[in-house]
Motif scaffolding. Structure first.
Motif, mmCIF file in Angstrom:
data_model
loop_
_atom_site.group_PDB
_atom_site.id
_atom_site.type_symbol
_atom_site.label_atom_id
_atom_site.label_comp_id
_atom_site.label_asym_id
_atom_site.label_seq_id
_atom_site.Cartn_x
_atom_site.Cartn_y
_atom_site.Cartn_z
ATOM 1 N N ALA A 243 1.063 -9.929 2.542
ATOM 2 C CA ALA A 243 -0.375 -10.251 2.113
ATOM 3 C C ALA A 243 -0.904 -8.954 1.793
ATOM 4 O O ALA A 243 -1.724 -8.320 2.881
ATOM 5 N N PRO A 244 -0.808 -8.222 0.716
ATOM 6 C CA PRO A 244 -0.905 -6.870 0.468
ATOM 7 C C PRO A 244 -2.520 -6.348 0.090
ATOM 8 O O PRO A 244 -2.621 -5.221 0.194
ATOM 9 N N THR A 245 -3.211 -7.436 -0.165
ATOM 10 C CA THR A 245 -4.749 -6.851 -0.797
ATOM 11 C C THR A 245 -5.800 -7.113 0.138
ATOM 12 O O THR A 245 -6.725 -6.239 -0.079
ATOM 13 N N ALA B 197 -11.024 -3.295 4.602
ATOM 14 C CA ALA B 197 -11.176 -3.207 5.906
ATOM 15 C C ALA B 197 -10.607 -2.023 6.541
ATOM 16 O O ALA B 197 -11.162 -1.345 7.350
ATOM 17 N N ALA B 198 -9.159 -1.570 5.955
ATOM 18 C CA ALA B 198 -8.430 -0.685 6.640
ATOM 19 C C ALA B 198 -9.158 0.919 5.994
ATOM 20 O O ALA B 198 -9.296 1.621 6.853
ATOM 21 N N ALA B 199 -9.565 0.813 4.723
ATOM 22 C CA ALA B 199 -10.418 2.143 4.209
ATOM 23 C C ALA B 199 -11.702 2.277 5.209
ATOM 24 O O ALA B 199 -11.932 3.280 5.363
ATOM 25 N N VAL C 142 -5.839 12.936 1.149
ATOM 26 C CA VAL C 142 -5.436 11.654 1.431
ATOM 27 C C VAL C 142 -3.998 11.576 1.079
ATOM 28 O O VAL C 142 -3.336 11.967 0.265
ATOM 29 N N MET C 143 -3.074 11.151 2.226
ATOM 30 C CA MET C 143 -1.692 11.473 2.124
ATOM 31 C C MET C 143 -1.330 9.751 1.935
ATOM 32 O O MET C 143 -1.243 8.919 2.663
ATOM 33 N N GLY C 144 -1.065 9.596 0.604
ATOM 34 C CA GLY C 144 -0.639 8.170 0.326
ATOM 35 C C GLY C 144 -1.628 7.706 -0.662
ATOM 36 O O GLY C 144 -2.796 7.193 0.125
ATOM 37 N N LYS D 270 -3.326 1.726 -2.139
ATOM 38 C CA LYS D 270 -4.632 0.582 -2.248
ATOM 39 C C LYS D 270 -5.465 1.324 -1.143
ATOM 40 O O LYS D 270 -6.695 1.418 -1.497
ATOM 41 N N VAL D 271 -4.998 1.705 0.042
ATOM 42 C CA VAL D 271 -6.070 1.817 1.156
ATOM 43 C C VAL D 271 -6.454 3.429 0.865
ATOM 44 O O VAL D 271 -7.607 3.704 0.955
ATOM 45 N N GLY D 272 -5.338 4.128 0.560
ATOM 46 C CA GLY D 272 -5.794 5.735 0.217
ATOM 47 C C GLY D 272 -6.910 5.774 -0.690
ATOM 48 O O GLY D 272 -7.860 6.757 -0.797
ATOM 49 N N SER E 95 -5.031 14.825 -2.763
ATOM 50 C CA SER E 95 -3.996 13.615 -2.274
ATOM 51 C C SER E 95 -2.609 14.136 -2.615
ATOM 52 O O SER E 95 -2.336 14.788 -3.647
ATOM 53 N N HIS E 96 -1.884 13.479 -1.681
ATOM 54 C CA HIS E 96 -0.465 13.864 -1.948
ATOM 55 C C HIS E 96 0.227 12.355 -2.205
ATOM 56 O O HIS E 96 0.088 11.641 -1.128
ATOM 57 N N ASP E 97 0.996 12.108 -2.962
ATOM 58 C CA ASP E 97 1.575 10.613 -2.995
ATOM 59 C C ASP E 97 2.711 10.923 -4.416
ATOM 60 O O ASP E 97 2.367 10.953 -5.669
ATOM 61 N N ALA F 35 11.906 7.862 5.057
ATOM 62 C CA ALA F 35 11.354 9.180 4.430
ATOM 63 C C ALA F 35 9.900 9.605 5.108
ATOM 64 O O ALA F 35 9.909 10.987 4.876
ATOM 65 N N THR F 36 9.151 8.659 5.764
ATOM 66 C CA THR F 36 8.114 9.203 6.306
ATOM 67 C C THR F 36 8.016 9.157 7.715
ATOM 68 O O THR F 36 6.985 9.690 8.208
ATOM 69 N N LYS F 37 9.082 8.759 8.135
ATOM 70 C CA LYS F 37 9.113 8.791 9.632
ATOM 71 C C LYS F 37 8.846 10.183 10.225
ATOM 72 O O LYS F 37 9.745 10.977 9.990
ATOM 73 N N VAL G 55 -4.647 5.461 10.026
ATOM 74 C CA VAL G 55 -4.868 4.159 10.026
ATOM 75 C C VAL G 55 -3.506 3.487 9.372
ATOM 76 O O VAL G 55 -3.603 2.386 8.993
ATOM 77 N N ALA G 56 -2.576 4.270 9.234
ATOM 78 C CA ALA G 56 -1.125 3.787 8.399
ATOM 79 C C ALA G 56 -0.207 3.168 9.579
ATOM 80 O O ALA G 56 -0.363 2.291 9.813
ATOM 81 N N ARG G 57 0.420 4.104 10.083
ATOM 82 C CA ARG G 57 1.474 3.623 10.983
ATOM 83 C C ARG G 57 1.824 4.922 11.890
ATOM 84 O O ARG G 57 1.918 6.082 11.408
ATOM 85 N N GLY G 58 1.964 4.750 13.210
ATOM 86 C CA GLY G 58 2.005 5.434 14.094
ATOM 87 C C GLY G 58 3.263 6.489 13.992
ATOM 88 O O GLY G 58 3.427 7.509 14.195
ATOM 89 N N LEU H 99 -7.115 7.978 15.875
ATOM 90 C CA LEU H 99 -5.802 7.383 15.523
ATOM 91 C C LEU H 99 -5.914 5.908 15.786
ATOM 92 O O LEU H 99 -6.416 5.120 17.050
ATOM 93 N N ASP H 100 -5.643 4.820 15.047
ATOM 94 C CA ASP H 100 -5.523 3.649 14.899
ATOM 95 C C ASP H 100 -4.307 2.882 15.327
ATOM 96 O O ASP H 100 -4.216 1.674 15.721
ATOM 97 N N VAL H 101 -3.176 3.650 15.191
ATOM 98 C CA VAL H 101 -1.882 3.146 15.170
ATOM 99 C C VAL H 101 -1.048 4.038 15.974
ATOM 100 O O VAL H 101 -1.170 5.389 16.063
ATOM 101 N N LEU I 295 -6.885 -1.571 14.738
ATOM 102 C CA LEU I 295 -8.004 -2.608 14.310
ATOM 103 C C LEU I 295 -8.007 -2.542 12.840
ATOM 104 O O LEU I 295 -9.150 -3.097 12.368
ATOM 105 N N GLY I 296 -7.466 -1.707 12.125
ATOM 106 C CA GLY I 296 -7.693 -1.309 10.518
ATOM 107 C C GLY I 296 -8.027 -2.758 9.807
ATOM 108 O O GLY I 296 -8.990 -2.539 9.021
ATOM 109 N N ALA I 297 -7.144 -3.749 10.233
ATOM 110 C CA ALA I 297 -7.267 -4.731 9.303
ATOM 111 C C ALA I 297 -8.336 -5.966 9.848
ATOM 112 O O ALA I 297 -8.337 -6.940 9.385
#
Ligand SMILES: NC(=O)c1ccc[n+]([C@@H]2O[C@H](COP(=O)([O-])OP(=O)(O)OC[C@H]3O[C@@H](n4cnc5c(N)ncnc54)[C@H](O)[C@@H]3O)[C@@H](O)[C@H]2O)c1
Ligand SMILES: O=C(O)[C@H](O)COP(=O)(O)O
Length: 626
Positions: A176-178, A183-185, A228-230, A233-235, A251-253, A290-292, A312-315, A337-339, A363-365
């Motif tokens: 459910a991508p949208t 909320a995350a932003a 803004v890295m990424g 949608k949220v970025g 931004s970098h993406d 690639a992003t780990k 707020v992306a991924r830990g 940090l949220d994640v 809690l981002g979402a």
């Protein structure tokens, strides 16, 4: 260059035996749109297994018509007693979504399951819905034993689902991508501003009975540079809001279109430039190999001293030990940090306890609005997938718009049948490796999405010769696993661009054929088909043009082209009460060789087939199941 069909037109057809082309009206009336994911669709009273997944798309659709799911309030609800699909909701889902699911299936909301309990439950579930807290591992798919048809991720990140395993097991994954983007932003901006003004620390200090005004002097956002890295949608939403706060946003993406960034007044820069220039860095990329741990000792050392970091992306995109070192060294002044790499993180983690770190428990979402939205989005995607529809949010299958789907529907049936026929012409079904598909079409090259057609041809080829079940999700994977090389070619023809495909030809090379007449001049088994009035037809076998509707079963006979052949073979079938549905004769040179393609409703017994083979002018024949 315009190229016409490779087969000669059909001649010398005995009208007594040839079914005329069906009238447009009658054939459109009987044509039913096939399900693209027949194996995914739950059919009451029929447990979906590798065996019954052998149903063709068309059969599946008929089954759907015969067994309608019970739908609350539906006038056509004649199936209230039929079992519904079982949907396991393993994490808290908004009520609106749960209610939608309940209209469609038996919903089991079981939260906080142990991995063992999850494995037990999925073995009895057709669909599983999770958020980020449930690991859907390979073991989960194994434990499901083919029953699990869909995994719905009620949110964006699918790093907690083993996508490779899902694909191998033919299980569709939808997300459910949208619905939680804003909320995350908003949470990202809240953490950014809260961190800059020490809100969390000051709050804790007052509650501890202190009044520390000078200790909590913050920093301003206005005029500062935010990286803004990424820029997804949220970025993008974070960037939009940060611009409103007077920040300079870069931004970098690597994949973001420059014009979308430019439209927001955001400059896209390299990774190194972004981290070296920024006063604040906000992370919005997915967790991928690639992003780990892309934020590690080396990359922290390149940052501006005193940078502030929001995640707020991924830990997992941060090496958390390296972040602690960067905080201790003052490279990173603060982090919000949220994640986290492991959720929940350990209570005494140095990172969590660091005085310059603010944390929230993923809690981002988590806004009421986002959770309702996500729940509805995923409930619709999962129930659609269980009905055999393709989801617009499929993560491991092609996404196809409903318009394209509806247009391609009859060609999808044709594709599967051609694959099924072609492989039955291979002697013993052995040695199939090299397959070429030629699509003749009047459309522009970019205007034909062949992924669905290729998947169905693959399904048609593989299923008769193996016990694998193939669907849109795993077709490419299974083909690769079986060592099949499927190449595709597009040819432009002078027909009407109103139809997406003029003809589909399937060639299998480097194999022995059980029917020499199907081998083309080039040495490959070759068959070709078209959709006529919405119905799939076989139009070419080897170098012989034929024209039979692809329904029921088919007998192909190669014989000396001479009078009376149709009568002789027809009589043999008639004597055994085998009903001929269609018949067509194709030949290359008059009075030399011809091919008879005979559609039969029933499967003739061995003796009948032997009698056909015994007709003196018949040189070879083959019986094929469609
Ligand atoms: N904390 C939360 O509750 C919460 C809520 C929503 C989303 N998220 C997470 O936020 C992230 C972004 O979500 P989204 O909806 O914007 O996803 P998205 O797919 O719209 O955006 C991700 C962007 O990252 C880019 N990207 C990929 N690899 C990159 C790399 N190496 N460097 C820089 N950018 C890269 C992609 O091109 C894409 O534009 C995801 O990880 C998602 O799981 C977290
Ligand atoms: O990727 C996401 O959508 C977010 O991380 C939200 O995760 P959640 O559904 O567990 O809140």
């Amino acid at each position: 260059m315009a190229i016409s069909s490779s087969c000669p037109t059909v001649k010398a057809v005995n009208s007594r035996w040839t079914s005329p082309s069906p009238s447009p009206v009658s054939k459109f009336a009987v044509f039913r749109r096939p399900s693209l994911l027949p194996e995914l669709r739950y059919t009451p009273n029929v447990r979906l297994t590798a065996t019954n997944a052998l149903r063709t798309a068309e059969q599946a659709t008929l089954a759907e018509e015969d067994h309608k799911f019970s739908t609350a309030g539906s006038d056509e609800d004649d199936s209230a007693l039929l079992p519904k699909p079982r949907i396991l909701v393993a994490e808290k889902l908004g009520e609106a979504g749960v209610n939608l699911l309940r209209e469609f299936g038996d919903v089991d909301c079981s939260y906080d399951l142990s991995p063992e309990d999850l494995k037990k439950k999925v073995a009895e579930s057709d669909a599983l819905i999770v958020r980020s807290g449930t690991k859907v591992t390979r073991e989960v798919f194994e434990a499901a034993k083919g029953r699990l048809k869909v995994v719905g991720r009620a949110g964006v990140g699918i790093d907690n689902v083993d996508l490779q395993a899902a694909t191998e097991y033919g299980c569709l994954v939808v997300n459910a991508p949208t619905a939680n983007t804003v909320a995350a932003a908003e949470h990202g901006i809240a953490l950014l501003a809260g961190m800059a003004r020490n809100i969390a620390q000051a709050d804790a200090s007052i509650k501890a009975g202190k009044w520390e005004r000078s200790k909590y002097v913050g920093v301003s956002l206005v005029g500062k540079t935010l990286a803004v890295m990424g820029f997804g949608k949220v970025g993008t939403e974070v960037a939009r809001r940060a611009k409103g706060l007077g920040m300079n946003v870069i931004s970098h993406d690597p994949y973001a279109p420059a014009d979308r960034a430019r439209a927001l007044g955001v400059e896209l820069v390299s990774f190194d430039k972004a981290i070296a220039t920024a006063d604040f860095i906000s992370l919005h990329m997915p967790l991928t190999p690639a992003t780990k741990k892309v934020f590690n000792d080396e990359t922290f050392s390149k940052m501006k001293k005193g940078v502030r970091l929001v995640n707020v992306a991924r830990g997992g995109v941060i090496d958390e030990d390296a972040l602690v070192r960067a905080l201790d060294a003052g490279i990173v002044a603060q982090a919000a940090l949220d994640v986290f790499c492991v959720e929940p993180p350990s209570k005494d983690s140095k990172l969590i306890q660091h005085e310059n770190v603010t944390v929230t428990p993923h809690l981002g979402a988590s806004t009421k609005e986002a959770q309702e939205g996500v729940a509805i989005e995923i409930a619709e995607a999962v129930s659609g997938a269980l009905r055999g529809e393709l989801s617009a949010t499929a993560v491991n299958a092609p996404m196809v718009s409903p318009e394209v789907l509806s247009e391609l529907a009859p060609y999808i049936v044709l594709a599967e049948k051609l694959g099924r026929l072609a492989v039955q012409l291979v002697s013993g079904g052995k040695g199939v490796q090299s397959i070429k598909v030629v699509y003749r079409s009047a459309r522009d090259r970019d205007d034909l999405d062949t992924r669905l057609l290729r998947a169905m041809i693959t399904k048609g080829i593989i299923e008769p010769i193996s016990d694998s079940f193939v669907n849109l999700v795993n077709a490419d994977f299974i083909a690769k696993q079986k060592g099949l090389r499927i190449s595709e070619e597009r040819m432009v023809v002078d027909s009407s661009p109103e139809y997406p495909v003029d003809s589909i030809q399937v060639q299998i090379s480097n194999v022995e054929s059980s029917f020499a007449g199907a081998v083309s001049d080039g040495g490959a088994i070759s068959i070709e088909g078209k959709v006529k009035y919405g119905v799939p037809h076989l139009t070419c076998v080897g170098s012989f043009g034929v024209d039979v509707s692809l329904e029921g079963n088919l007998i192909l006979c190669r014989q000396v082209d001479q009078p009376g052949m149709i009568g002789q073979v027809g009589n043999i079938l008639g004597e055994q009460n085998v009903n001929v549905s269609f018949m067509s004769v194709g030949r290359t040179v008059v009075r030399k060789q011809a091919i008879m393609a005979i559609g039969v409703d029933e499967e003739p017994d061995k003796k009948t087939l032997e009698r056909i083979g015994g007709v003196s002018a018949v040189e070879e024949f083959v019986f094929l199941k469609l």
